[in-house]
Scaffold this active site. Structure first.
Site, short mmCIF file in Angstrom:
data_model
loop_
_atom_site.label_atom_id
_atom_site.label_comp_id
_atom_site.label_asym_id
_atom_site.label_seq_id
_atom_site.Cartn_x
_atom_site.Cartn_y
_atom_site.Cartn_z
N HIS A 192 0.80 -1.00 -0.01
CA HIS A 192 -0.18 0.09 -0.10
C HIS A 192 0.93 1.28 0.08
O HIS A 192 1.92 1.25 0.54
CB HIS A 192 -0.98 -0.12 1.13
CG HIS A 192 -1.72 -1.36 1.40
ND1 HIS A 192 -1.93 -1.90 2.55
CD2 HIS A 192 -2.55 -1.85 0.59
CE1 HIS A 192 -2.61 -2.67 2.61
NE2 HIS A 192 -3.00 -2.93 1.03
N LYS B 56 5.72 6.46 6.98
CA LYS B 56 5.13 5.52 8.08
C LYS B 56 6.28 5.14 9.15
O LYS B 56 7.50 4.91 8.59
CB LYS B 56 4.35 4.21 7.41
CG LYS B 56 3.13 4.34 6.68
CD LYS B 56 2.73 3.23 5.88
CE LYS B 56 1.83 3.26 4.96
NZ LYS B 56 1.52 2.06 4.20
N TYR C 138 1.54 1.21 13.58
CA TYR C 138 1.98 2.21 12.32
C TYR C 138 1.64 3.69 12.95
O TYR C 138 0.74 4.01 13.17
CB TYR C 138 0.79 2.01 11.21
CG TYR C 138 0.83 0.81 10.34
CD1 TYR C 138 1.38 0.97 9.11
CD2 TYR C 138 0.26 -0.39 10.91
CE1 TYR C 138 0.97 -0.18 8.25
CE2 TYR C 138 -0.02 -1.44 9.93
CZ TYR C 138 0.41 -1.50 8.57
OH TYR C 138 0.28 -2.32 7.86
N ASP D 216 -6.17 -6.63 -1.90
CA ASP D 216 -4.48 -6.67 -2.24
C ASP D 216 -4.48 -7.75 -2.93
O ASP D 216 -3.37 -7.42 -3.81
CB ASP D 216 -4.01 -7.28 -0.79
CG ASP D 216 -3.89 -5.94 0.46
OD1 ASP D 216 -4.35 -4.68 -0.23
OD2 ASP D 216 -3.67 -6.30 1.49
#
Length: 174
Positions: free
Chosen positions: A62, A72, A132, A168
């Protein structure tokens, strides 16, 4: 914190600098000032928690595009994962190259993911939990993805894939 640049410029593994005594240890896991000193974007918009019950689960790859591109900081707080990033900056000398690292609850390592890097991971243990720290808000219109098994990327996942979402598994190949 101990920053080690990966082979992909701007991406770092971040190890804790433990201050130990007979109780255990204390370590800083995030400091905006230390991040800024080495040129890492220290903004925090969201902190996300992800739990995966099944070993071999893949999430990713992603990323978000401008105006909501994001950095991130990924840390595994339970179990273990194999974390992978892909450089998607067209003018980068490492464009479409990837880097993978094992993040575990025991090694306390984190991975800093710069803007315009695809990110995904595979769980190496059941009941893996990941935190995250993200610099931008989730913006569905800016969300993009790469196929985890794209032959151009040739990512060598350590385990057979046991679970992956339909979303995904449906990203286009490069």
């Amino acid at each position: 914190m101990i920053f080690n640049e990966t082979p992909l410029a701007g991406a770092y593994t971040v190890d804790v600098d433990k201050k130990a005594d007979n109780r255990g240890f204390f370590a800083r896991s995030f400091c905006a000032q230390e991040f800024a000193e080495i040129g890492i974007k220290p903004e925090v918009a969201q902190i996300n928690l992800c739990y995966n019950g099944t070993k071999g689960t893949v999430r990713g790859m992603h990323y978000q595009v401008p105006p909501a591109s994001e950095t991130k900081l990924i840390r595994c707080t339970r179990g273990a994962i194999y974390d992978v990033i892909v450089d998607l900056r067209p003018n980068s000398p490492t464009y479409l190259k990837h880097f993978g690292v094992e993040l575990t609850a025991d090694n306390f390592r984190a991975l800093y993911v710069p803007e315009m890097f695809g990110h995904g991971y595979q769980t190496l243990t059941p009941e893996a939990e990941i935190i995250y720290v993200v610099s931008e808000f989730y913006t569905p219109g800016c969300e993009r993805g790469l196929r985890y098994n794209d032959p151009v990327l040739n990512i060598q996942w350590p385990l057979p894939v046991s679970l992956i979402s339909d979303k995904d598994n449906s990203w286009d190949f490069l």
